[in-house]
Scaffold this active site. Structure first.
Site, PDB file in Angstrom:
ATOM      1  N   LYS A   1       0.833  -1.213   0.000  1.00  0.00           N
ATOM      2  CA  LYS A   1       0.000   0.000   0.000  1.00  0.00           C
ATOM      3  C   LYS A   1       0.868   1.263   0.000  1.00  0.00           C
ATOM      4  O   LYS A   1       0.626   2.185  -0.767  1.00  0.00           O
ATOM      5  CB  LYS A   1      -0.931   0.027   1.235  1.00  0.00           C
ATOM      6  CG  LYS A   1      -1.895  -1.142   1.305  1.00  0.00           C
ATOM      7  CD  LYS A   1      -2.873  -1.014   2.476  1.00  0.00           C
ATOM      8  CE  LYS A   1      -2.254  -1.070   3.853  1.00  0.00           C
ATOM      9  NZ  LYS A   1      -1.615  -2.369   4.195  1.00  0.00           N
TER      10      LYS A   1
ATOM     11  N   ARG B   1      -9.434   0.753   9.018  1.00  0.00           N
ATOM     12  CA  ARG B   1      -9.088  -0.633   9.306  1.00  0.00           C
ATOM     13  C   ARG B   1     -10.193  -1.341  10.088  1.00  0.00           C
ATOM     14  O   ARG B   1     -10.039  -2.520  10.400  1.00  0.00           O
ATOM     15  CB  ARG B   1      -7.812  -0.679  10.149  1.00  0.00           C
ATOM     16  CG  ARG B   1      -6.530  -0.884   9.318  1.00  0.00           C
ATOM     17  CD  ARG B   1      -5.380  -0.766  10.291  1.00  0.00           C
ATOM     18  NE  ARG B   1      -4.201  -1.492   9.967  1.00  0.00           N
ATOM     19  CZ  ARG B   1      -3.102  -0.944   9.425  1.00  0.00           C
ATOM     20  NH1 ARG B   1      -3.094   0.300   9.051  1.00  0.00           N
ATOM     21  NH2 ARG B   1      -2.030  -1.667   9.235  1.00  0.00           N
TER      22      ARG B   1
ATOM     23  N   ARG C   1      11.729  -7.130   3.867  1.00  0.00           N
ATOM     24  CA  ARG C   1      11.842  -5.672   4.086  1.00  0.00           C
ATOM     25  C   ARG C   1      12.725  -5.399   5.309  1.00  0.00           C
ATOM     26  O   ARG C   1      13.583  -4.526   5.281  1.00  0.00           O
ATOM     27  CB  ARG C   1      10.430  -5.086   4.295  1.00  0.00           C
ATOM     28  CG  ARG C   1      10.384  -3.634   4.709  1.00  0.00           C
ATOM     29  CD  ARG C   1       9.009  -3.023   4.500  1.00  0.00           C
ATOM     30  NE  ARG C   1       8.076  -3.281   5.583  1.00  0.00           N
ATOM     31  CZ  ARG C   1       6.774  -2.979   5.547  1.00  0.00           C
ATOM     32  NH1 ARG C   1       6.260  -2.416   4.480  1.00  0.00           N
ATOM     33  NH2 ARG C   1       5.988  -3.224   6.569  1.00  0.00           N
TER      34      ARG C   1
ATOM     35  N   ARG D   1      11.546  -1.457  11.347  1.00  0.00           N
ATOM     36  CA  ARG D   1      10.284  -1.230  12.066  1.00  0.00           C
ATOM     37  C   ARG D   1      10.130  -2.251  13.180  1.00  0.00           C
ATOM     38  O   ARG D   1      10.343  -3.442  12.978  1.00  0.00           O
ATOM     39  CB  ARG D   1       9.112  -1.361  11.090  1.00  0.00           C
ATOM     40  CG  ARG D   1       8.792  -0.083  10.370  1.00  0.00           C
ATOM     41  CD  ARG D   1       7.676  -0.258   9.378  1.00  0.00           C
ATOM     42  NE  ARG D   1       6.461  -0.828   9.952  1.00  0.00           N
ATOM     43  CZ  ARG D   1       5.297  -0.852   9.318  1.00  0.00           C
ATOM     44  NH1 ARG D   1       5.195  -0.319   8.107  1.00  0.00           N
ATOM     45  NH2 ARG D   1       4.239  -1.379   9.870  1.00  0.00           N
TER      46      ARG D   1
ATOM     47  N   ARG E   1      -0.422  -9.251  13.200  1.00  0.00           N
ATOM     48  CA  ARG E   1      -0.932  -8.218  12.268  1.00  0.00           C
ATOM     49  C   ARG E   1      -1.831  -8.848  11.198  1.00  0.00           C
ATOM     50  O   ARG E   1      -2.846  -8.272  10.813  1.00  0.00           O
ATOM     51  CB  ARG E   1       0.242  -7.476  11.622  1.00  0.00           C
ATOM     52  CG  ARG E   1       0.939  -6.536  12.607  1.00  0.00           C
ATOM     53  CD  ARG E   1       2.320  -6.130  12.125  1.00  0.00           C
ATOM     54  NE  ARG E   1       2.297  -5.265  10.969  1.00  0.00           N
ATOM     55  CZ  ARG E   1       3.355  -5.057  10.180  1.00  0.00           C
ATOM     56  NH1 ARG E   1       4.506  -5.662  10.429  1.00  0.00           N
ATOM     57  NH2 ARG E   1       3.264  -4.246   9.153  1.00  0.00           N
TER      58      ARG E   1
END
Ligand code: AMP
Length: 207
Positions: free
Chosen positions: A24, A98, A137, A149, A160
């Protein structure tokens, strides 16, 4: 898409809807470059609050690290602030809404500010690909000496993904009923997905 900027000649607001790792953020940046949208990422706003150590930032840090959702009140407040102050020809909502309550709140805010929701684009990716992407990532950032992160690890990712399926995936049916839902196969190359998204935006823009 030819990489050229194609400014919007009327306001177009869209939501990129998809699980963590669907791309996204990456695709929102491409759409910003091509069409001049303003990207509104609640994840980025929350990370900024956490980094600057605001009271709200400190409150949400642990929730984010567990891969759970922060309260609707906090994220709706962040979006409301942007919608009432930011100037843009169009907004891309990235990572918001969300929950169904957030979707209702966004509808009310857009109505209040005299705006419409033109498209909700579901980015479809298999869970196995998401895990590979997010772990990749984190490894790439670590190798480059960049900050990783706090929620980009296999353990938090499981949470998640579960949160996405339980609380966010119902938005697909919600927006399907409102006739604004489109979907793209988000498992190919970044350029191909950007091109599919660009075609949807161009189509929405012209109609
Ligand atoms: P993201 O960068 O979109 O993956 O968001 C990172 C984390 O921020 C999420 O796992 C949540 O903890 C929190 N977050 C971001 N956006 C929202 C939202 N719309 N509602 C609740 N929590 C959010």
């Amino acid at each position: 898409m030819d990489g050229q900027t194609k400014p919007l000649t009327r306001t177009v607001n869209l939501i990129l809807l998809g699980p963590p790792g669907a791309g996204k953020g990456t695709q929102a940046e491409r759409l910003v470059e091509t069409f001049g949208f303003k990207q509104l990422s609640t994840g980025d706003m929350l990370r900024a609050a956490k980094k600057s150590g605001t009271e709200m930032g400190n409150r949400v840090a642990a929730v984010m690290e567990r891969g759970e959702l922060v309260t609707d009140e906090i994220v709706v407040g962040l979006i409301e602030e942007q919608l009432t102050t930011a100037q843009a020809d169009g907004f891309i909502f990235d990572g918001f809404p969300r929950t169904l309550a957030q979707a209702d709140a966004l509808g009310a805010l857009l109505e209040k500010t005299g705006q419409s929701l033109d498209a909700v684009i579901e980015m479809q990716v298999d869970d196995a690909v998401l895990v590979e992407r997010i772990v990749g990532r984190a490894e790439k950032a670590r190798a480059a000496g960049e900050p990783v992160r706090a929620d980009d690890n296999a353990e938090t990712l499981t949470s998640r993904l579960a949160t996405y399926h339980e609380q966010t995936a119902p938005l697909i049916a919600y927006y399907g009923e409102k006739d604004v839902l489109r979907s793209v196969d988000a498992m190919g190359s970044i350029d191909r997905i950007a091109s599919d998204l660009g075609a949807i935006v161009a189509n929405v823009h012209e109609t």
